[in-house]
Write a protein that holds these residues in place. Sequence first.
Motif, PDB file in Angstrom:
ATOM      1  N   LEU A 117       0.821  -1.206   0.000  1.00  0.00           N
ATOM      2  CA  LEU A 117       0.000   0.000   0.000  1.00  0.00           C
ATOM      3  C   LEU A 117       0.857   1.259   0.000  1.00  0.00           C
ATOM      4  O   LEU A 117       0.534   2.247  -0.682  1.00  0.00           O
ATOM      5  N   LEU A 118       1.957   1.236   0.732  1.00  0.00           N
ATOM      6  CA  LEU A 118       2.812   2.423   0.802  1.00  0.00           C
ATOM      7  C   LEU A 118       3.410   2.751  -0.565  1.00  0.00           C
ATOM      8  O   LEU A 118       3.471   3.925  -0.965  1.00  0.00           O
ATOM      9  N   ILE A 119       3.837   1.735  -1.281  1.00  0.00           N
ATOM     10  CA  ILE A 119       4.346   1.963  -2.642  1.00  0.00           C
ATOM     11  C   ILE A 119       3.247   2.565  -3.514  1.00  0.00           C
ATOM     12  O   ILE A 119       3.484   3.526  -4.254  1.00  0.00           O
ATOM     13  N   LYS A 120       2.048   2.007  -3.416  1.00  0.00           N
ATOM     14  CA  LYS A 120       0.923   2.499  -4.239  1.00  0.00           C
ATOM     15  C   LYS A 120       0.639   3.964  -3.942  1.00  0.00           C
ATOM     16  O   LYS A 120       0.456   4.775  -4.861  1.00  0.00           O
ATOM     17  N   LEU A 121       0.627   4.336  -2.666  1.00  0.00           N
ATOM     18  CA  LEU A 121       0.278   5.701  -2.280  1.00  0.00           C
ATOM     19  C   LEU A 121       1.365   6.714  -2.630  1.00  0.00           C
ATOM     20  O   LEU A 121       1.073   7.890  -2.864  1.00  0.00           O
ATOM     21  N   LEU A 122       2.625   6.267  -2.662  1.00  0.00           N
ATOM     22  CA  LEU A 122       3.740   7.194  -2.898  1.00  0.00           C
ATOM     23  C   LEU A 122       4.261   7.171  -4.331  1.00  0.00           C
ATOM     24  O   LEU A 122       5.163   7.924  -4.671  1.00  0.00           O
ATOM     25  N   LEU A 123       3.671   6.332  -5.157  1.00  0.00           N
ATOM     26  CA  LEU A 123       4.209   6.130  -6.504  1.00  0.00           C
ATOM     27  C   LEU A 123       4.202   7.420  -7.334  1.00  0.00           C
ATOM     28  O   LEU A 123       5.188   7.745  -7.996  1.00  0.00           O
ATOM     29  N   LYS A 124       3.115   8.145  -7.300  1.00  0.00           N
ATOM     30  CA  LYS A 124       3.031   9.390  -8.076  1.00  0.00           C
ATOM     31  C   LYS A 124       4.096  10.380  -7.619  1.00  0.00           C
ATOM     32  O   LYS A 124       4.747  11.050  -8.437  1.00  0.00           O
ATOM     33  N   ASN A 125       4.300  10.475  -6.320  1.00  0.00           N
ATOM     34  CA  ASN A 125       5.315  11.365  -5.759  1.00  0.00           C
ATOM     35  C   ASN A 125       6.702  10.945  -6.237  1.00  0.00           C
ATOM     36  O   ASN A 125       7.512  11.790  -6.653  1.00  0.00           O
ATOM     37  N   MET A 126       6.984   9.645  -6.213  1.00  0.00           N
ATOM     38  CA  MET A 126       8.306   9.161  -6.590  1.00  0.00           C
ATOM     39  C   MET A 126       8.583   9.332  -8.082  1.00  0.00           C
ATOM     40  O   MET A 126       9.726   9.557  -8.487  1.00  0.00           O
ATOM     41  N   LYS A 127       7.556   9.236  -8.903  1.00  0.00           N
ATOM     42  CA  LYS A 127       7.742   9.441 -10.340  1.00  0.00           C
ATOM     43  C   LYS A 127       8.289  10.834 -10.629  1.00  0.00           C
ATOM     44  O   LYS A 127       9.092  11.026 -11.539  1.00  0.00           O
ATOM     45  N   ALA A 128       7.862  11.796  -9.811  1.00  0.00           N
ATOM     46  CA  ALA A 128       8.326  13.173  -9.996  1.00  0.00           C
ATOM     47  C   ALA A 128       9.790  13.345  -9.605  1.00  0.00           C
ATOM     48  O   ALA A 128      10.417  14.343  -9.976  1.00  0.00           O
ATOM     49  N   ALA A 129      10.330  12.381  -8.829  1.00  0.00           N
ATOM     50  CA  ALA A 129      11.727  12.463  -8.391  1.00  0.00           C
ATOM     51  C   ALA A 129      12.634  11.549  -9.197  1.00  0.00           C
ATOM     52  O   ALA A 129      13.816  11.407  -8.882  1.00  0.00           O
ATOM     53  N   ALA A 130      12.103  10.912 -10.219  1.00  0.00           N
ATOM     54  CA  ALA A 130      12.881   9.942 -11.011  1.00  0.00           C
ATOM     55  C   ALA A 130      14.142  10.590 -11.599  1.00  0.00           C
ATOM     56  O   ALA A 130      14.111  11.769 -11.971  1.00  0.00           O
ATOM     57  N   PRO A 131      15.256   9.813 -11.650  1.00  0.00           N
ATOM     58  CA  PRO A 131      15.359   8.395 -11.304  1.00  0.00           C
ATOM     59  C   PRO A 131      15.231   8.179  -9.802  1.00  0.00           C
ATOM     60  O   PRO A 131      15.936   8.815  -9.011  1.00  0.00           O
ATOM     61  N   ALA A 132      14.333   7.274  -9.426  1.00  0.00           N
ATOM     62  CA  ALA A 132      14.062   6.971  -8.024  1.00  0.00           C
ATOM     63  C   ALA A 132      14.217   5.473  -7.811  1.00  0.00           C
ATOM     64  O   ALA A 132      14.436   4.715  -8.761  1.00  0.00           O
ATOM     65  N   ILE A 175      11.983   4.084 -12.237  1.00  0.00           N
ATOM     66  CA  ILE A 175      12.005   3.732 -10.812  1.00  0.00           C
ATOM     67  C   ILE A 175      12.454   2.277 -10.700  1.00  0.00           C
ATOM     68  O   ILE A 175      11.788   1.381 -11.228  1.00  0.00           O
ATOM     69  N   SER A 176      13.566   2.046 -10.047  1.00  0.00           N
ATOM     70  CA  SER A 176      14.067   0.681  -9.891  1.00  0.00           C
ATOM     71  C   SER A 176      13.525   0.073  -8.600  1.00  0.00           C
ATOM     72  O   SER A 176      13.188   0.782  -7.652  1.00  0.00           O
ATOM     73  N   VAL A 177      13.440  -1.249  -8.577  1.00  0.00           N
ATOM     74  CA  VAL A 177      12.998  -1.978  -7.380  1.00  0.00           C
ATOM     75  C   VAL A 177      14.069  -3.010  -7.037  1.00  0.00           C
ATOM     76  O   VAL A 177      14.339  -3.915  -7.828  1.00  0.00           O
ATOM     77  N   THR A 178      14.666  -2.846  -5.879  1.00  0.00           N
ATOM     78  CA  THR A 178      15.708  -3.761  -5.403  1.00  0.00           C
ATOM     79  C   THR A 178      15.186  -4.540  -4.208  1.00  0.00           C
ATOM     80  O   THR A 178      14.576  -3.971  -3.307  1.00  0.00           O
ATOM     81  N   THR A 179      15.442  -5.841  -4.205  1.00  0.00           N
ATOM     82  CA  THR A 179      15.086  -6.688  -3.064  1.00  0.00           C
ATOM     83  C   THR A 179      16.356  -7.269  -2.478  1.00  0.00           C
ATOM     84  O   THR A 179      17.167  -7.844  -3.195  1.00  0.00           O
ATOM     85  N   ILE A 180      16.526  -7.126  -1.178  1.00  0.00           N
ATOM     86  CA  ILE A 180      17.660  -7.749  -0.497  1.00  0.00           C
ATOM     87  C   ILE A 180      17.123  -8.858   0.394  1.00  0.00           C
ATOM     88  O   ILE A 180      16.130  -8.679   1.108  1.00  0.00           O
ATOM     89  N   CYS A 181      17.772 -10.023   0.328  1.00  0.00           N
ATOM     90  CA  CYS A 181      17.339 -11.198   1.090  1.00  0.00           C
ATOM     91  C   CYS A 181      18.477 -11.644   2.004  1.00  0.00           C
ATOM     92  O   CYS A 181      19.212 -12.587   1.678  1.00  0.00           O
ATOM     93  N   PRO A 182      18.629 -10.989   3.152  1.00  0.00           N
ATOM     94  CA  PRO A 182      19.701 -11.390   4.070  1.00  0.00           C
ATOM     95  C   PRO A 182      19.325 -12.652   4.833  1.00  0.00           C
ATOM     96  O   PRO A 182      18.158 -13.047   4.888  1.00  0.00           O
ATOM     97  N   GLY A 183      20.347 -13.284   5.445  1.00  0.00           N
ATOM     98  CA  GLY A 183      20.083 -14.345   6.407  1.00  0.00           C
ATOM     99  C   GLY A 183      19.823 -13.686   7.743  1.00  0.00           C
ATOM    100  O   GLY A 183      19.132 -12.673   7.833  1.00  0.00           O
ATOM    101  N   GLY A 184      20.402 -14.207   8.805  1.00  0.00           N
ATOM    102  CA  GLY A 184      20.213 -13.592  10.113  1.00  0.00           C
ATOM    103  C   GLY A 184      20.962 -12.279  10.242  1.00  0.00           C
ATOM    104  O   GLY A 184      21.977 -12.056   9.587  1.00  0.00           O
ATOM    105  N   LEU A 185      20.453 -11.408  11.119  1.00  0.00           N
ATOM    106  CA  LEU A 185      21.121 -10.143  11.422  1.00  0.00           C
ATOM    107  C   LEU A 185      21.228 -10.002  12.936  1.00  0.00           C
ATOM    108  O   LEU A 185      20.259 -10.266  13.660  1.00  0.00           O
ATOM    109  N   ASN A 186      22.375  -9.585  13.407  1.00  0.00           N
ATOM    110  CA  ASN A 186      22.568  -9.383  14.843  1.00  0.00           C
ATOM    111  C   ASN A 186      22.030  -8.012  15.244  1.00  0.00           C
ATOM    112  O   ASN A 186      22.780  -7.061  15.439  1.00  0.00           O
ATOM    113  N   THR A 187      20.711  -7.929  15.378  1.00  0.00           N
ATOM    114  CA  THR A 187      20.080  -6.632  15.634  1.00  0.00           C
ATOM    115  C   THR A 187      19.694  -6.419  17.090  1.00  0.00           C
ATOM    116  O   THR A 187      19.482  -5.293  17.509  1.00  0.00           O
ATOM    117  N   THR A 188      19.557  -7.498  17.890  1.00  0.00           N
ATOM    118  CA  THR A 188      19.206  -7.366  19.299  1.00  0.00           C
ATOM    119  C   THR A 188      20.044  -8.349  20.108  1.00  0.00           C
ATOM    120  O   THR A 188      20.651  -9.274  19.573  1.00  0.00           O
TER     121      THR A 188
END
Length: 266
Positions: A117-132, A175-188
């Motif tokens: 939903l966030l991508i859908k709602l912000l898409l028009k805004n991001m198009k104006a900033a392309a390359p985004a 507008i590019s779409v990047t996906t990162i798929c990490p394993g575990g992260l030492n966050t806590t």
Amino acid sequence: MKTYTLITGASQGFGKAMALEFAERKMNLMLVALPHSGLPQLSSFIKEYMDVDVRYLELDLSTTKSCYDIAEYVDKHKLQIKYLVNNAGVLSRGLFEGLNEEFILKQIAVNVTTPTLLIKLLLKNMKAAAPAAILNISSMASFFALPKKQVYGATKAYLTSFSKSLGKELKKDNISVTTICPGGLNTTTRLCYQNRILGWIPRNTVLNPKEASRIAINAMLKRRKLIVPGFINKCLMLLDKLLPEFIKDALTNREINKFPAGKLQT
């Protein structure tokens, strides 16, 4: 034109590491995280010491209203979003039979509904900033069948698949779409302990958030489509295609059973 990077789940762990990394690169920030998670303090620190503009919203992203609140804030303050980082997520908690329905629905809402939903709602805004660019934080769990991570893995599989298709659609809009798929992260502290008791191979799939954030942001700026960070993680992806199912099941169950049922997992 002043532009902003919007990061969800930005107050702690991987999100916080990415916020600091973007700020070091002199990129203005729009940060979103849960109330009482330290977001005002982080925002003030970055703004004071790292010489970038920082806006923030404390919201519970398990409700769709929060997505509309973000879009409304962006419109009201005329912020130009150039980079969107969908990092907020609800982690795994144990065997499916033992999960309550409210937790399952919250996990799906935060991990699936909110970034979509966030991508859908912000898409028009991001198009104006392309390359985004859009950076979606998925997981290696999206590629594997893992007991105690069934809903989490499924939500991340959705995000990985959604990102691939969306990237093809948005190419025409620069507008590019990047996906990162990490394993575990030492966050806590809890996750650091959990990751230490794993076997040698899974233990070496774990990255620290600062390293992972640098890899993720570099990949996004290079407009890469999918990245699995870490040499061992890449090897595991290859082995998954080569090993028989019964061997993979034995290895998976040995590691998963080290965690007591009901404990938070990555």
